[in-house]
Design an enzyme around this catalytic site. Sequence first.
Site, PDB file in Angstrom:
ATOM      1  N   ASP A 208       0.846  -1.198   0.000  1.00  0.00           N
ATOM      2  CA  ASP A 208       0.000   0.000   0.000  1.00  0.00           C
ATOM      3  C   ASP A 208       0.874   1.238   0.000  1.00  0.00           C
ATOM      4  OD1 ASP A 208       0.410   1.039   2.919  1.00  0.00           O
ATOM      5  OD2 ASP A 208       0.193  -1.136   3.046  1.00  0.00           O
ATOM      6  N   ASP A 210       0.935   3.493   2.432  1.00  0.00           N
ATOM      7  CA  ASP A 210       0.853   4.046   3.784  1.00  0.00           C
ATOM      8  C   ASP A 210      -0.371   4.976   3.828  1.00  0.00           C
ATOM      9  OD1 ASP A 210       2.112   3.816   6.342  1.00  0.00           O
ATOM     10  OD2 ASP A 210       2.779   5.876   6.167  1.00  0.00           O
TER      11      ASP A 210
END
Length: 287
Positions: A208, A210
């Site tokens: 991802d 973050d």
Amino acid sequence: MNKIGIIGGSALYNLEGLEVTERKKVKTPFGEPSDEFVVGKMGNQEVVFLPRHGRGHRVMPSEINFRANIYAFKVLGVDKLISVSAVGSLKEEIRPLDVLLVDQFVDRTNQARATTFFGDGIVAHVPFADPVCLSLKDLIMRSNKDLEVKIHDGGTYLNMEGPAFSTRAESELYRKWGMDIIGMTNMPEARLAREAGICYSTMAMVTDYDCWRTEDGSESVTIEMIIETLNKNVETAKKMLINTISNMSECSACGCSKALENTIITPKDQVPQETLDKLKPIIEGFI
Ligand SMILES: [Zn+2]
């Protein structure tokens, strides 16, 4: 002949293609490792596997007994360790489902984690300017050049404490520092591997962005989003491990096994016998 250790991160709890010969519980002077070690062969290569969080993901990052894990790998004869770790990206060009082969770390853990085998009457200062084995990292890179996944050769892993993810302000701060990825587990694992004279290299699997990247309207990271990507990343990690392990004989020479040379400050006759006994697998030949 090398013996390869693999530490599996989130969602990597077993390895297909590993012909299991035994499962070993290892007791260490530092306590219990995360789980049983799975010992076996991949082709002709001896492999020892440990799920970092235990099977079923029972051990959170701050609770991992890093010293017991690395000590046990040493006792089992492992000399090269590949760490598979789920991470968040702090840069646009490092995308979810990419892989980054780490070459630097910044440690932002709260230091409650035990970060060294030394102490209890023995002092050593191990060089750690290059915290991963660059020979092993390069081998992973070369072995997977034909894979249809973007692999970033080098980058800095910021180790946060967790288990909650970053605040947006923290995420932006780390970006300003020039960090590439963020995770919760490689420190002190890499440092302990160096003290133990074991080559260490991390395959950081990006799950991802973050929480900093919200300008396109996408919501901040959730557990569901991460788990879906984690599962795809596990498939990539398995392919990369198989490719790397089959090339292991081509790994170039390095100095990791001699990392403790001329680093132990305390004269042997000053070190308590109990400490000498406890650290024998690690310090033998260096004191
Ligand atoms: Zn090495």
